[in-house]
Design a protein around this motif. Sequence first.
Motif, short mmCIF file in Angstrom:
data_model
loop_
_atom_site.label_atom_id
_atom_site.label_comp_id
_atom_site.label_asym_id
_atom_site.label_seq_id
_atom_site.Cartn_x
_atom_site.Cartn_y
_atom_site.Cartn_z
N GLY B 200 60.66 18.39 52.06
CA GLY B 200 59.23 19.08 51.70
C GLY B 200 59.56 17.31 51.92
N ARG B 201 58.11 16.83 52.77
CA ARG B 201 57.59 15.92 52.80
C ARG B 201 57.21 14.84 50.98
N ASP B 202 56.29 15.90 50.13
CA ASP B 202 55.51 15.73 48.95
C ASP B 202 56.10 17.00 48.14
N ALA B 203 55.85 17.08 46.86
CA ALA B 203 56.52 18.16 45.70
C ALA B 203 55.79 19.24 46.26
N ARG B 204 54.75 19.48 46.61
CA ARG B 204 54.37 20.76 47.23
C ARG B 204 54.87 21.42 48.16
N ASP B 205 54.87 20.38 48.98
CA ASP B 205 55.67 20.67 50.67
C ASP B 205 56.83 20.79 50.39
N ALA B 206 57.81 20.34 49.46
CA ALA B 206 58.92 21.06 48.91
C ALA B 206 59.42 22.71 47.95
N ALA B 207 57.98 22.32 47.03
CA ALA B 207 58.04 23.92 46.53
C ALA B 207 58.20 24.63 47.27
N LEU B 208 57.29 24.98 48.68
CA LEU B 208 57.23 25.30 49.85
C LEU B 208 58.74 25.53 50.22
N VAL B 209 58.57 24.91 50.59
CA VAL B 209 60.01 25.42 51.28
C VAL B 209 60.75 25.90 50.38
N VAL B 210 61.44 25.84 49.12
CA VAL B 210 61.80 26.43 48.35
C VAL B 210 61.63 27.87 48.16
N THR B 211 60.24 28.25 48.92
CA THR B 211 60.38 29.44 48.43
C THR B 211 60.27 30.08 49.71
#
Lengths: 461, 237
Positions: B200-211
């Motif tokens: 994920g490029r930013d923190a929200r993207d990373a959280a989305l990847v994990v979910t």
Amino acid sequence: MKNKPDILEVLHRATTGEYCTQKEWDTKKIPLTISRILKEHGLAKTCDMENPVNMDMELADKFYAAGYQAALELGYLCTDTDRIIAVSQEELDDALKHAPSELTVGEGKDATVLKARTPSDPYPLKAATSLGITLSEDIYADMAYLIANEREVDILEAGSLTTIHGYEVLSGTPTETRMGYEHGVMHREARRKAGRPGMGGMGSISAITEYGQFGAYGTPGGFRNTDLALILFPSEMKVDYRTLHKVVHTLNMGGIMKCDSPGMIGGMPGPAEGAVISSIACALLSYAILHTHVGGGEIYDVRYLATVNREGLWALSMTNQALSRNTHTLVHNISNQVSGPGTENLLREIAAGVSIIAASGASLTTGPRSAGGKLNDFVTPLECRFLAEVAHAASPMELSKVNEVVKALLPKYEDSIKEPDLGVPFQKAYNMETLEPTPEWEAAYRKVKAECIELGIPLDA
Amino acid sequence: MTTQEILDGLKQAVIDGDEDSAASFAAQAIDAEIKPMDIIKGAINPAMDVVGQAFEDGDAYLPELILAGDAARAALDLIIPTISTDDLDGSVQGTVVIGTIYGDAHDIGKNIVSAILAAHGIKVVDLGINVSPKQYIEAAFAEDADVIAISSLITTSLPYHREVINNLVDRGERDKFFVVVGGGPVTAEWTTQIGADGYGRDARDAALVVTQLLEGLAEGNKAPLAAPILVGALEHG
């Protein structure tokens, strides 16, 4: 008068100072102290989004007073020991009194002299280029040479290495120690090849931990003690043994250093105004605690991963003005770009950020951060040249004029800050046979330079 | 106190970053026999949405985000043990061990990701900074984790990402954990090159990847994925 603490006393305080966990520091101590000081000094919501360059010198002086108070109330947190390294007012005043106001970086006729400046000072802001963008090993020597060969560039930083002789460098291991040495030797050779053997250097940007610095700085053939040791430390106002090792090593070598860490807009100090206070405090303490020769004052907006947005630019102007008007220190700053090589917007972002730093009284700037500094080989000597040209030309400009220039530049790029055009790497922006910019990249440079001249930056003088 | 008053109190406690108050309202909600997923969906998730949006808008800053995440975690620590399989209702569950990789002391991005994941009811074990590949793997086994999340801002720390994956492969246990990577110098290309499962490029993207990975896990997906989930990647020449 009590002298600034000796480095051994600093190390002693790193183990005996007030106990504070990093969590407490990050979520309570920094935000609550900065927020209270902002209110006490009447500085909340003073960021003027319509005028990215501050022109109210009384306001700049108020920010300095607030930053000075924050320095005394906070100190630095040593994250290896969870102890606060604090200094008294007498110690801080002594450190600022004895901080250098002039510094020669490099040797002989090729050396650069940094001088303490004030806003619109005719003595030019000096430019160290580029930032430590990672470079492939096979182009490092050419890139460092080409940047050193740009005569407008005052100090060579160049990029950083992630491999040596094809082997990956692992930070914190002996490969980093060896890399530091090889980097230092290649860096010196680049300056010699460019016909500027005494040119000042800054490094080692490849040294993530103290190991790389031990290998690079002061070793035979590597960075000399007339080069600036580069010592970066974590936000907000945190140091660790890694930082302190580098400081002690520089002092052992009889060297000179630049220590800095940005105030983060959106981070622990909160809004742009809080980041300015944090950045000023951080810079002031670097003279008392880290014994630096050149201090910071950097700003970074964690929401945009840049400093060339409106709040970032305003904070840059305020921090530089506050420090340059109220101390005789050598203030360093960075304008963090996001667009990449080959794009016109990279040059516009450089023009906006660097003209503000120059006219606001800083002594040294480092950059550019092409493509946000994130991509391997995404930097070229051409934007390094442009950055240095703007640094020199914009130095004597009136702040009101710089404000007009920046207000004209911002609408051209600000909508793309979050999704920037990352451009192309060095290998595509330059002809790899002739090592010259491609016609397209050269044309973009000429176009934006003409645009800046038209707006009022005297790049044709 | 009515059900709505309890949920409103919990929501406000999370927004305020008040751990004690959040835990107290969570206990009251459990005593009042409000369904666990109704507590999460009716109070905790909307509270984090409020704080997350305020952060995006420049009205809240990183300390508020971290403290809200901590308050949400304090409430979830009480709520999660009461969740039965029937309650799950397709919600994402899982454990993530997260840290900044060895050689790197930058933690802002990692802290934001942790706060967002915690607010979604995901158990987050924060290993801190300067985490060695061995520490990631040991913690992942100790916590019975589903995902190893690695953050970096320093390029010369990137090879340690690969070392985490190679270590898992060499131990014959690559299928035990999804591995996601993120941070300044990390790119989609690097993610693919080292065989990670997400970026994920930013923190929200990373959280989305994990979910998304955890949702996939519930549907039977196993590590390693044939191709990583890439969110927010920028194109370049």
